[in-house]
Design a protein around this motif. Structure first.
Motif, PDB file in Angstrom:
ATOM      1  N   THR A 158       0.823  -1.208   0.000  1.00  0.00           N
ATOM      2  CA  THR A 158       0.000   0.000   0.000  1.00  0.00           C
ATOM      3  C   THR A 158       0.854   1.253   0.000  1.00  0.00           C
ATOM      4  OG1 THR A 158      -1.812  -1.112   1.148  1.00  0.00           O
ATOM      5  CG2 THR A 158      -1.739   1.282   1.286  1.00  0.00           C
ATOM      6  N   GLY A 161       2.776   1.824  -3.116  1.00  0.00           N
ATOM      7  CA  GLY A 161       1.863   2.346  -4.125  1.00  0.00           C
ATOM      8  C   GLY A 161       1.570   3.812  -3.934  1.00  0.00           C
ATOM      9  N   VAL A 162       1.421   4.238  -2.670  1.00  0.00           N
ATOM     10  CA  VAL A 162       1.136   5.643  -2.392  1.00  0.00           C
ATOM     11  C   VAL A 162       2.266   6.522  -2.898  1.00  0.00           C
ATOM     12  CG1 VAL A 162       0.942   7.339  -0.534  1.00  0.00           C
ATOM     13  CG2 VAL A 162      -0.429   5.265  -0.456  1.00  0.00           C
ATOM     14  N   GLY A 165       2.802   6.263  -6.779  1.00  0.00           N
ATOM     15  CA  GLY A 165       1.742   6.958  -7.506  1.00  0.00           C
ATOM     16  C   GLY A 165       1.877   8.460  -7.399  1.00  0.00           C
ATOM     17  N   PHE A 307      -1.025   3.364  -7.368  1.00  0.00           N
ATOM     18  CA  PHE A 307      -1.651   3.062  -6.081  1.00  0.00           C
ATOM     19  C   PHE A 307      -2.138   1.618  -6.006  1.00  0.00           C
ATOM     20  CE2 PHE A 307      -2.280   7.704  -6.303  1.00  0.00           C
ATOM     21  CZ  PHE A 307      -1.730   8.067  -5.089  1.00  0.00           C
TER      22      PHE A 307
END
Length: 439
Positions: A158, A161-162, A165, A307
């Motif tokens: 997660t 991805g944050v 992104g 994300f």
């Protein structure tokens, strides 16, 4: 038995018993984690504008500074060179000062470099100040996976991805906004690229304000919630109090080398796309404005997909199939650029944007291929530094082939061949292995 007077006095004056360790660890953890998330987002937002803001005004920069074509080619390869060289120093600095402190120093260097280069009157100091800014980005590139491993061991996919992104969105926004900002600021390219130093300076403020939270997070060596949470971080290993296993020489690790080569080849594809995709579209008859929008689409897709893709990667025991799917999208995009670059331009841009998501997958695998934060730090430095050094010749070679052949057939064939190798080494890097195991 009743309490004596002395007992009652002692009870009143004695300090209250400390709550259990888990209670201490959980107190204020929500606010602390919010600060950590905000810090990662703001740092990630500033990892690419120093590079992507320059391309749209490169012609004006060259004309004003008297920069010849050879130097301009060096400028396009300078990011990979700096990322490769300065990235090696990041783990040593992190061991001495702590990774958060080094990232803060990197943001300071980035701010100073961006501000100064917009004032430089000639080519050499422009390149030197650009190098200062890129050195700041280099340590951030290496240490972001380390901070994710330490602060969010239960959310590796997660949080990767944050920040991946957000980094893609930062690149797309800066590429799209630099020219309008230049026009709004009196047609000054210096102000157009210098304004991004203000953004970086603002990003520093939460990092400085939250240093106590960073310190507590680092003392906890990985933070609360060491479990796997949503099933992410399958291979991350525990983050408890047990001593971290020793990390053998990465130069003899098949997994480390596969990950480094995979990182280098995906970076090669990304830099080739960033540097030459617009020219491919323009040579096919697409207008300059539309070609710029197509490039923004390629870069911008990494935002929303960034994300999602790392979460998928973190839930997989073997990331090889995901690597193959992303590589296949790249091959489709190259084939489209060869067969029908103008009529299918928007479709090919989408496929190339999806293929660029190999970058967050590589970052996720760095976090999964080591058991400890120390292992991740060393693996991140090795994979990214070696990888960026591998990718330095790519954009230059493609440009030379384009000039030598007068078209894009041969360059696209070379790009497709590199993508095939990227898939092969990515499958090896995606195996469920840890560098501490000596594989």
């Amino acid at each position: 038995m009743g309490l004596t007077k002395d007992d009652r006095t002692l009870r009143k004056t004695s300090p209250a018993p400390r709550p259990p360790h888990d209670a201490v660890r959980g107190a204020g953890s929500g606010q602390r984690r919010a600060w950590l998330v905000l810090a990662l987002i703001l740092a990630a937002l500033n990892l690419r504008p120093a590079i992507s803001s320059l391309g749209p005004v490169l012609a004006e920069v060259r004309a004003d500074l008297g920069m010849n074509g050879t130097v301009a080619g060096l400028l396009t390869s300078l990011p990979a060179l700096c990322f490769g060289l300065f990235g090696f120093a990041a783990p040593r600095l992190a061991r001495r000062f702590g990774p958060a402190a080094v990232v803060i120093a990197g943001l300071v260097a980035l701010t100073v470099g961006l501000a100064l280069r917009s004032l430089m009157p000639t080519t050499v100091p422009f390149l030197l100040t650009t190098t200062v800014a890129l050195a700041g980005i280099a340590v951030g590139n290496v240490l972001m996976p380390v901070l994710v491993k330490r602060w969010f061991p239960d959310r590796i996919g997660t949080m990767t991805g944050v920040y991946a992104g957000v980094a893609a969105l930062g690149a797309a926004v800066s590429a799209a906004m630099t020219v309008p900002l230049t026009g709004a600021l009196g047609d000054s390219w210096r102000l157009g690229i210098g304004v991004w130093a203000v953004v970086t300076a603002l990003a520093l403020l939460p990092w400085l304000a939250a240093r106590p939270s960073f310190r507590r997070a680092e003392l906890r060596k990985g933070g609360a919630g060491g479990g796997e949470g949503e099933g992410e971080g399958r291979g991350a290993g525990g983050t408890g109090s047990a001593a971290a296993p020793p990390v053998p020489s990465l130069a003899r690790s098949r997994t480390a080398w596969a990950l480094a080569v995979f990182f280098g080849l995906q970076a090669t594809a990304a830099y080739i796309t960033l540097g030459w995709a617009s020219q491919i579209f323009r040579d096919a008859g697409v207008g300059a404005g539309t070609a710029g929008l197509l490039l923004a689409l390629v870069m911008g897709l990494g935002g929303p997909l960034g994300f999602v893709v790392p979460r998928v990667a973190a839930r997989m025991r073997h990331q090889g199939p995901l690597v193959a799917v992303l590589g296949a999208c790249g091959l489709v995009g190259y084939a489209g650029l060869w067969l029908a670059p103008a009529s299918g331009a928007w479709v090919w841009a989408v496929f190339l944007g999806v293929a660029n998501c190999a970058f967050p997958v590589a970052l996720t695998m760095i976090g999964l291929r080591a058991r400890s934060a120390t292992g991740v730090a060393r693996l991140s430095a090795f994979a990214q530094s070696v990888g960026y050094l591998i990718c330095i010749p790519g954009p230059l070679v493609i440009g030379s082939l384009y000039e030598a052949t007068g078209g894009w057939d041969v360059p696209l064939a070379v790009m497709a061949g590199l993508m095939a190798v990227q898939i092969a080494v990515g499958v090896v890097a995606g195996r469920d292995r840890r560098v501490e195991d000596g594989d």
